[in-house]
Design a protein around this motif. Sequence first.
Motif, short mmCIF file in Angstrom:
data_model
loop_
_atom_site.label_atom_id
_atom_site.label_comp_id
_atom_site.label_asym_id
_atom_site.label_seq_id
_atom_site.Cartn_x
_atom_site.Cartn_y
_atom_site.Cartn_z
N ILE A 25 8.33 -2.14 -1.72
CA ILE A 25 9.24 -1.30 -1.28
C ILE A 25 10.58 -0.73 -1.85
O ILE A 25 11.72 -0.53 -1.02
N THR A 26 10.03 -1.69 -3.23
CA THR A 26 11.38 -1.73 -4.01
C THR A 26 12.26 -0.41 -4.29
O THR A 26 13.28 -0.55 -4.05
N GLU A 27 11.06 0.05 -4.96
CA GLU A 27 11.76 1.99 -4.89
C GLU A 27 12.78 1.79 -3.89
O GLU A 27 13.59 2.13 -4.50
N HIS A 28 11.53 2.61 -2.68
CA HIS A 28 12.54 2.51 -1.42
C HIS A 28 13.79 2.01 -1.61
O HIS A 28 15.22 2.70 -0.68
N LYS A 29 13.38 0.41 -1.42
CA LYS A 29 15.17 0.03 -1.30
C LYS A 29 16.50 -0.13 -2.02
O LYS A 29 16.89 0.40 -1.49
N GLN A 30 16.06 0.26 -3.29
CA GLN A 30 16.86 0.86 -3.64
C GLN A 30 17.71 2.42 -4.23
O GLN A 30 18.65 2.69 -4.34
N LEU A 35 21.88 5.51 -1.89
CA LEU A 35 22.36 6.50 -0.45
C LEU A 35 23.79 5.98 0.04
O LEU A 35 24.90 6.49 -0.29
N HIS A 36 23.65 4.90 0.04
CA HIS A 36 24.55 4.57 1.06
C HIS A 36 26.07 3.85 0.26
O HIS A 36 26.90 4.28 0.75
N ARG A 37 25.58 3.68 -1.23
CA ARG A 37 27.06 3.79 -2.49
C ARG A 37 27.25 4.93 -1.76
O ARG A 37 28.87 5.03 -2.90
N ASP A 40 29.35 5.60 1.05
CA ASP A 40 30.81 5.01 0.89
C ASP A 40 31.85 5.34 -0.09
O ASP A 40 32.81 5.95 -0.40
N ASP A 41 30.76 5.91 -1.80
CA ASP A 41 31.94 7.07 -2.34
C ASP A 41 32.44 8.00 -2.05
O ASP A 41 33.41 8.59 -1.87
N TYR A 42 31.41 8.72 -1.07
CA TYR A 42 31.78 10.56 -0.33
C TYR A 42 32.85 10.22 0.84
O TYR A 42 33.58 10.73 0.58
N ARG A 43 33.13 8.60 0.95
CA ARG A 43 33.78 8.34 2.24
C ARG A 43 35.22 7.62 1.42
O ARG A 43 36.57 8.25 2.13
#
Length: 199
Positions: A25-30, A35-37, A40-43
């Motif tokens: 699940i490396t690609e999924h985790k990336q 998405l989280h980054r 965070d950038d959006y916030r």
Amino acid sequence: MLSRGAVITDAATGKRRWLGCHVDITEHKQLLEALHRSEDDYRQLNASLDDRVKARTAELEAANHELDAYNYSVSHDLRAPLRSVEGFSQALLEDHAESLDAAGRDYLQRINAAAQRMAVLTDAMYQLSKLTRSLLQVREDDYAGHGVGLTTVQRIVRRHGGRIWAEGTKGQGAVFYFTLWSNAALRRTAEADFQQRLA
């Protein structure tokens, strides 16, 4: 890796075995981390934008207060000498009219009328500066005006690369026309300036 498994019991023999699988699940985790980054950038971008809007609003309010103070000061400073000119010319007319010939009295009357007209224009300019930040109310009765509004409109239209003109017939009214962005290069320059002011 994502591992899943289950124990399977053979009903006939009673033997148990482990059945499972492992998934990379490396690609999924990336993707999740990206998405989280992004969130965070959006916030952070929203917080930064809110701060910038608040700062710009505060700057605008401060500029408006300064402009109000300046307009009041100019209006007040112009009124004082105009009152003096009007008052002394009126005093001359009332107290020393017999010492003046017709031309002298006419000059004083013209000075007095001009001072009164200047006082009206000064008040009109001050009121106009206040109206630019207030709600428009329909300014119903006919109103002759003082010519300050048309001058302001002409300045605004010219600043935006356009022109303004009027066509009218005596006794039938007039129609005002204007164009904006008559010059493509000027439009690009103005748009770039606008984007720079937003940055």
